[in-house]
Design an enzyme around this catalytic site. Structure first.
Site, PDB file in Angstrom:
ATOM      1  N   SER A 252       0.842  -1.189   0.018  1.00 52.95           N
ATOM      2  CA  SER A 252       0.038  -0.038  -0.176  1.00 52.95           C
ATOM      3  C   SER A 252       0.986   1.125   0.008  1.00 52.95           C
ATOM      4  O   SER A 252       2.009   1.121   0.481  1.00 52.95           O
ATOM      5  CB  SER A 252      -0.802   0.051   1.354  1.00 52.95           C
ATOM      6  OG  SER A 252      -0.078   0.281   2.448  1.00 52.95           O
ATOM      7  N   LYS A 253       0.261   2.225  -0.472  1.00 50.14           N
ATOM      8  CA  LYS A 253       1.125   3.372  -0.620  1.00 50.14           C
ATOM      9  C   LYS A 253       1.591   4.120   0.631  1.00 50.14           C
ATOM     10  O   LYS A 253       2.247   4.991   0.753  1.00 50.14           O
ATOM     11  CB  LYS A 253       0.383   4.489  -1.566  1.00 50.14           C
ATOM     12  CG  LYS A 253      -1.005   5.017  -1.377  1.00 50.14           C
ATOM     13  CD  LYS A 253      -1.081   5.988  -2.410  1.00 50.14           C
ATOM     14  CE  LYS A 253      -2.678   6.213  -2.282  1.00 50.14           C
ATOM     15  NZ  LYS A 253      -3.335   6.836  -3.234  1.00 50.14           N
ATOM     16  N   ARG A 254       0.674   3.623   1.632  1.00 51.13           N
ATOM     17  CA  ARG A 254       1.116   4.292   3.122  1.00 51.13           C
ATOM     18  C   ARG A 254       2.525   3.822   3.466  1.00 51.13           C
ATOM     19  O   ARG A 254       3.137   4.443   4.348  1.00 51.13           O
ATOM     20  CB  ARG A 254      -0.005   3.821   4.162  1.00 51.13           C
ATOM     21  CG  ARG A 254      -1.291   4.183   3.739  1.00 51.13           C
ATOM     22  CD  ARG A 254      -1.735   4.794   5.181  1.00 51.13           C
ATOM     23  NE  ARG A 254      -2.900   5.720   4.640  1.00 51.13           N
ATOM     24  CZ  ARG A 254      -3.879   6.116   5.416  1.00 51.13           C
ATOM     25  NH1 ARG A 254      -3.947   5.552   6.443  1.00 51.13           N
ATOM     26  NH2 ARG A 254      -4.698   7.112   5.042  1.00 51.13           N
TER      27      ARG A 254
END
Ligand code: GLU
Length: 492
Positions: A252-254
């Site tokens: 995930s881009k987190r």
């Protein structure tokens, strides 16, 4: 039989590494069998699809060397290759299903659907709504039809029994029909859903093997049934393991940059990224880590994919990229790579207006503009010490900005300015005070070129990566804090 595979991205955001990973495996599978690889744009979500996103996806895949034989830009015998241009085909097929009694018009309102789901929930039943749950009494159905109520077209699905789907990697998968709802095939605006469009297109485009992410496994029973309703044979399915963060959570881009633009902007070599993606769940027969796309195609064997979630590890990719630079690039090739990356007229041309008013000698240029040719700047917690802002406020400010910037589709200075203004008001800060920490986070120093221009030139991915990096440097956001921030952000 000619093997035909495809990648079918939805152009609703940044070009994702997951898309490139699935494209790579489809390409290798097709090539290994002397077949063809198709690119189809699944843009039926008219709200979220943008031409900019489509263009970025095409550019990124091409940059990685993952070329397609047929697609919206190169054409081919099975076009159009953009679903938004195939509306009549889907309407015709939905009509066929209606006529054959495999689908029905559903006039239920969203309030009624919620109530039906609540009832099922209270009774401890599966939430899947079946045709019989959705049926109105015939009188009411006629009334709504006569009055021209909006409706969707749904597919009939069995209530009981087990659906068996064969997967090239997982063998036989069984899903209880009880869990599968009467899927919407055509929305009330006349657009098809993914399921109808995907099945119709895979068939009409002669796709023989569907290699896609494992998140689509639950769709397989619906698709199998649709193929049966149409009387078509189904392509072979192969659900690839999802890419994971090093902590094994879904990529995930987190936690990791997921946009290919980021890797390109950061100065990764396309051949290293493609090679690394080829290592995701797959290995060469001799287990070597470094191999070219041609090597991978020559030795490809889908059965060598292992299902344990492959970890996309930035450090490993960085290491591999370094190996490529050291082993494969002589001076001429390294120079070319640097030129392609940033040392070219188009890019430098954007920077000149930024430095001209601020330099007295040419030798001032590089120190001033260095951050345009860099990755993450060397900022530390004390880089922000001179600002009159608490750590928590700083982090909130940077985090809100990252979130706002994620929604920007036209990456232009005016658009960025609008976001910054909105947030400055929220934090009750003058523009200058609001921008001070952003300045440090993005350019790495308190004195540099204009920060909004820098953001516009650096692009969305690099800007957000630098802001996120500053947040990390400031101690990051704890889970608890993230919850609080998300709540405040929603109230913005
Ligand atoms: N449009 C779908 C996606 O965005 C395609 C899924 C599939 O390959 O069937 O991933």
């Amino acid at each position: 039989m000619t093997v035909r595979t495809r990648i079918a991205p939805s152009p609703t955001g940044d070009p994702h590494v997951g898309t490139a990973y699935i494209a790579l495996f489809n390409l290798c599978f097709a090539r290994q069998h002397g077949g063809q690889f198709v690119l189809r744009i699944e843009d039926t979500d008219r709200q979220r699809s943008t031409p900019e996103s489509e263009q970025m996806i095409l550019d990124s895949l091409r940059w990685l060397g993952l070329d397609w034989d047929e697609g919206p830009d190169v054409g081919g015998p099975h076009g159009p290759y953009r679903q938004s241009e195939r509306g009549d085909i889907y309407a015709e097929h939905a009509q066929q299903l209606l006529e054959r009694g495999h689908a029905f018009k559903c006039y239920r309102t969203s309030e009624e659907l919620d109530a039906l789901r609540d009832e099922r929930k209270a009774a401890g039943l599966h939430l899947a709504l079946k045709p019989q749950d959705l049926a109105l009494d015939p009188e009411e159905q006629r009334r709504r039809e006569a009055e021209g109520y909006p409706y969707v077209i749904r597919m009939n699905v069995p209530s009981e029994g087990v659906c068996e789907v064969d997967d090239m990697l997982r063998g036989r998968i069984e899903v209880d029909w009880a869990q599968v709802d009467a899927q919407i095939l055509m929305k009330s605006d006349g657009m098809p859903t993914y399921h109808l469009a995907n099945v119709v297109d895979d068939h009409l485009m002669g796709i023989t093997h569907v290699l896609r992410g494992e998140e689509w496994i639950n769709s397989a029973p619906k698709h199998k049934l649709l193929y049966e309703y149409f009387g078509w044979s189904m392509p072979q399915l192969c659900h690839m393991p999802l890419l994971r963060n090093p902590d094994k959570s879904k990529l995930s881009k987190r936690k990791n940059p997921t946009s290919i633009n980021y890797y390109r902007r950061m100065g990764f070599l396309p051949q290293a990224v493609t090679n690394y993606l080829g290592r995701m769940g797959w290995s060469m027969p001799d287990e070597r880590e470094k191999f070219s796309l041609d090597d991978m195609m020559a030795h490809f064997d889908i059965q060598r994919v292992s299902l344990g979630g492959p970890v996309f590890d930035l450090d490993k990719l960085t290491w591999l990229n370094g190996v490529y630079i050291r082993e494969d690039l002589d001076d001429a090739a390294l120079l070319k790579a640097l030129r392609d990356w940033a040392f070219n007229e188009a890019y430098i041309g954007q920077i000149l207006p930024q430095i001209r008013p601020r330099i007295s000698t040419l030798s001032d240029a590089m120190p001033l503009a260095g951050h345009f040719f860099a990755g993450l700047p060397d900022v530390r917690e004390d880089s922000f010490a001179d600002l009159d802002l608490e750590r928590d406020t700083l982090v909130a400010l940077l985090q809100f900005l990252v979130w706002r910037l994620e929604t920007v589709t036209r990456w232009e200075k005016e658009e960025l300015l609008a976001q910054v203004k909105l947030l400055a008001e929220h934090f009750e800060l003058k523009m200058k005070a609001f921008l001070a920490p952003v300045f440090i986070a993005v350019t790495g120093s308190a004195h540099s070129t204009s920060v909004l221009d820098a953001m516009a030139i650096l692009g969305s991915d690099m800007t957000r990566a630098r802001l996120r990096h500053a947040i990390e440097v400031l101690g990051g956001v704890s889970k608890k804090q993230a919850k609080r921030l998300e709540k405040q952000y929603r109230e913005l």
